[in-house]
Design a protein around this motif. Structure first.
Motif, PDB file in Angstrom:
ATOM      1  N   LEU A 145       2.441  63.858  -6.858  1.00 22.77           N
ATOM      2  CA  LEU A 145       3.376  62.869  -6.320  1.00 22.77           C
ATOM      3  C   LEU A 145       4.818  63.246  -6.666  1.00 22.77           C
ATOM      4  CD1 LEU A 145       3.801  60.155  -4.856  1.00 22.77           C
ATOM      5  CD2 LEU A 145       3.554  59.015  -7.083  1.00 22.77           C
ATOM      6  N   VAL A 146       5.027  63.721  -7.889  1.00 26.40           N
ATOM      7  CA  VAL A 146       6.360  64.176  -8.298  1.00 26.40           C
ATOM      8  C   VAL A 146       6.847  65.282  -7.371  1.00 26.40           C
ATOM      9  CG1 VAL A 146       7.674  65.384 -10.087  1.00 26.40           C
ATOM     10  CG2 VAL A 146       6.130  63.533 -10.728  1.00 26.40           C
ATOM     11  N   GLU A 147       6.007  66.293  -7.136  1.00 27.68           N
ATOM     12  CA  GLU A 147       6.395  67.405  -6.274  1.00 27.68           C
ATOM     13  C   GLU A 147       6.673  66.939  -4.850  1.00 27.68           C
ATOM     14  OE1 GLU A 147       7.214  70.536  -6.510  1.00 27.68           O
ATOM     15  OE2 GLU A 147       7.065  70.450  -8.692  1.00 27.68           O
ATOM     16  N   THR A 148       5.884  65.988  -4.378  1.00 28.09           N
ATOM     17  CA  THR A 148       6.099  65.460  -3.036  1.00 28.09           C
ATOM     18  C   THR A 148       7.468  64.802  -2.920  1.00 28.09           C
ATOM     19  OG1 THR A 148       3.720  65.074  -2.742  1.00 28.09           O
ATOM     20  CG2 THR A 148       5.212  63.866  -1.295  1.00 28.09           C
ATOM     21  N   GLY A 205       1.047  58.476   4.354  1.00 29.71           N
ATOM     22  CA  GLY A 205      -0.127  57.649   4.151  1.00 29.71           C
ATOM     23  C   GLY A 205      -0.099  56.847   2.869  1.00 29.71           C
ATOM     24  N   LEU A 206       1.083  56.657   2.288  1.00 30.84           N
ATOM     25  CA  LEU A 206       1.220  55.916   1.038  1.00 30.84           C
ATOM     26  C   LEU A 206       2.024  54.641   1.249  1.00 30.84           C
ATOM     27  CD1 LEU A 206       2.082  58.809  -1.453  1.00 30.84           C
ATOM     28  CD2 LEU A 206      -0.087  57.583  -1.292  1.00 30.84           C
ATOM     29  N   LYS A 207       1.592  53.581   0.591  1.00 29.95           N
ATOM     30  CA  LYS A 207       2.334  52.332   0.583  1.00 29.95           C
ATOM     31  C   LYS A 207       2.837  52.060  -0.829  1.00 29.95           C
ATOM     32  CE  LYS A 207      -0.515  50.350   4.272  1.00 29.95           C
ATOM     33  NZ  LYS A 207      -1.447  49.248   4.636  1.00 29.95           N
ATOM     34  N   GLU A 208       3.889  51.259  -0.921  1.00 29.95           N
ATOM     35  CA  GLU A 208       4.507  50.987  -2.223  1.00 29.95           C
ATOM     36  C   GLU A 208       3.514  50.429  -3.236  1.00 29.95           C
ATOM     37  OE1 GLU A 208       8.533  49.235  -2.403  1.00 29.95           O
ATOM     38  OE2 GLU A 208       8.326  49.025  -0.232  1.00 29.95           O
ATOM     39  N   LYS A 209       2.623  49.577  -2.794  1.00 28.62           N
ATOM     40  CA  LYS A 209       1.704  48.898  -3.704  1.00 28.62           C
ATOM     41  C   LYS A 209       0.392  49.649  -3.901  1.00 28.62           C
ATOM     42  CE  LYS A 209       4.667  45.549  -4.015  1.00 28.62           C
ATOM     43  NZ  LYS A 209       5.490  45.388  -5.236  1.00 28.62           N
ATOM     44  N   ASP A 210       0.261  50.816  -3.277  1.00 32.31           N
ATOM     45  CA  ASP A 210      -0.966  51.602  -3.443  1.00 32.31           C
ATOM     46  C   ASP A 210      -1.107  52.082  -4.886  1.00 32.31           C
ATOM     47  OD1 ASP A 210      -1.705  51.327  -0.841  1.00 32.31           O
ATOM     48  OD2 ASP A 210      -1.043  53.325  -0.204  1.00 32.31           O
ATOM     49  N   THR A 211      -2.356  52.273  -5.321  1.00 31.08           N
ATOM     50  CA  THR A 211      -2.636  52.944  -6.590  1.00 31.08           C
ATOM     51  C   THR A 211      -3.249  54.297  -6.281  1.00 31.08           C
ATOM     52  OG1 THR A 211      -4.814  51.900  -6.742  1.00 31.08           O
ATOM     53  CG2 THR A 211      -2.975  50.773  -7.833  1.00 31.08           C
ATOM     54  N   LEU A 212      -3.199  55.204  -7.259  1.00 30.61           N
ATOM     55  CA  LEU A 212      -3.680  56.563  -7.055  1.00 30.61           C
ATOM     56  C   LEU A 212      -4.815  56.881  -8.019  1.00 30.61           C
ATOM     57  CD1 LEU A 212      -0.255  58.403  -6.637  1.00 30.61           C
ATOM     58  CD2 LEU A 212      -1.816  57.630  -4.839  1.00 30.61           C
ATOM     59  N   LEU A 242      -4.868  57.116 -12.228  1.00 23.72           N
ATOM     60  CA  LEU A 242      -3.634  56.552 -12.767  1.00 23.72           C
ATOM     61  C   LEU A 242      -3.730  55.040 -12.974  1.00 23.72           C
ATOM     62  CD1 LEU A 242      -1.069  58.660 -10.715  1.00 23.72           C
ATOM     63  CD2 LEU A 242      -1.599  58.877 -13.137  1.00 23.72           C
ATOM     64  N   GLY A 243      -4.937  54.537 -13.054  1.00 25.09           N
ATOM     65  CA  GLY A 243      -5.141  53.135 -13.365  1.00 25.09           C
ATOM     66  C   GLY A 243      -4.573  52.204 -12.323  1.00 25.09           C
ATOM     67  N   THR A 244      -3.916  51.147 -12.801  1.00 25.96           N
ATOM     68  CA  THR A 244      -3.380  50.126 -11.899  1.00 25.96           C
ATOM     69  C   THR A 244      -1.917  50.355 -11.539  1.00 25.96           C
ATOM     70  OG1 THR A 244      -2.805  48.705 -13.789  1.00 25.96           O
ATOM     71  CG2 THR A 244      -4.989  48.396 -12.801  1.00 25.96           C
ATOM     72  N   ALA A 245      -1.354  51.469 -11.981  1.00 23.29           N
ATOM     73  CA  ALA A 245       0.064  51.755 -11.689  1.00 23.29           C
ATOM     74  C   ALA A 245       0.265  51.926 -10.188  1.00 23.29           C
ATOM     75  CB  ALA A 245       0.509  53.014 -12.421  1.00 23.29           C
ATOM     76  N   LYS A 246       1.222  51.202  -9.638  1.00 22.65           N
ATOM     77  CA  LYS A 246       1.514  51.278  -8.211  1.00 22.65           C
ATOM     78  C   LYS A 246       2.439  52.458  -7.926  1.00 22.65           C
ATOM     79  CE  LYS A 246       1.068  46.271  -7.498  1.00 22.65           C
ATOM     80  NZ  LYS A 246       0.676  45.963  -8.888  1.00 22.65           N
TER      81      LYS A 246
END
Length: 209
Positions: free
Chosen positions: A120-123, A149-156, A159-163
């Motif tokens: 995500l950082v590299e993106t 394909g990512l939304k602000e509230k999505d989790t990965l 990475l647990g519950t971090a949005k």
């Protein structure tokens, strides 16, 4: 030992914090001459023992080129000469980062969650590079992330519950990958000083197919 012990947090180290740890709160250091000598001596030991060096984070973020465009096999070749001078300079408010100065460092394989975060950082860093090094937060989260394909509230995964929005606005900023000014993101000191240009170019090549 103070610098090495705090490196696990991934956060830039405030010069004032280092001064208090080494010299104490009550000792004066006019012009920062003592702490400059301490940092220079520490860098000699760090380079010899583990191939690391303290670099001034804030000046590096302003002055260094885009690491994703740099030539060479590793971040060390692009930053070593610059960091040697900047590490002992800087004002009282400046911050310090430990950066690798080995030309061919062997890095351990990160855990799955870290791999996802670094992807995500590299993106995000590649999006910044494509937009002149600066991108408004609203444009990043409302325009470009949905295209991926990512939304602000999505989790990965991993990475647990971090949005996603918190990973960008909080974790990436805290760890020095990004800086945020006037509602826009730019490359942070860790992205400039510790990012492998080879790995960044490989990642982008795989994304573009």
């Amino acid at each position: 030992f103070f610098v090495w012990g705090g490196n696990h947090t991934k956060k830039p180290l405030a010069r004032t914090e280092l001064k208090e740890a080494v010299l104490g709160k009550d000792r004066t250091d006019r012009g920062g001459k003592i702490i400059k000598a301490v940092i220079a001596a520490a860098n000699e030991k760090l380079r010899h023992l583990c191939g690391l060096e303290l670099a001034t984070a804030n000046s590096a973020a302003d002055a260094a080129p885009d690491a994703s465009q740099a030539a060479g096999p590793s971040q060390a070749e692009a930053t070593q000469d610059a960091t040697q001078e900047r590490a002992v300079g800087g004002g009282a408010a400046s911050k310090l980062l430990l950066v690798n100065v080995l030309p061919r460092a062997v890095a351990p394989e990160p855990a799955d969650g870290k791999l996802v975060f670094y992807a995500l950082v590299e993106t995000v860093l590649n999006l910044l590079s494509d937009h002149g090094g600066r991108l408004p937060e609203s444009e990043l989260t409302e325009t470009w992330l949905p295209k991926l394909g990512l939304k602000e509230k999505d989790t990965l995964p991993g990475l647990g519950t971090a949005k996603v929005c918190d990973l960008i606005s909080k974790r990436m900023v805290t760890e020095g990958f990004l800086v945020k000014t006037q509602g826009a993101y730019a490359q942070g000191p860790r992205a400039v000083l510790s990012r492998s240009s080879e790995a960044a170019n490989t990642f982008r090549g795989e994304l573009e197919g």
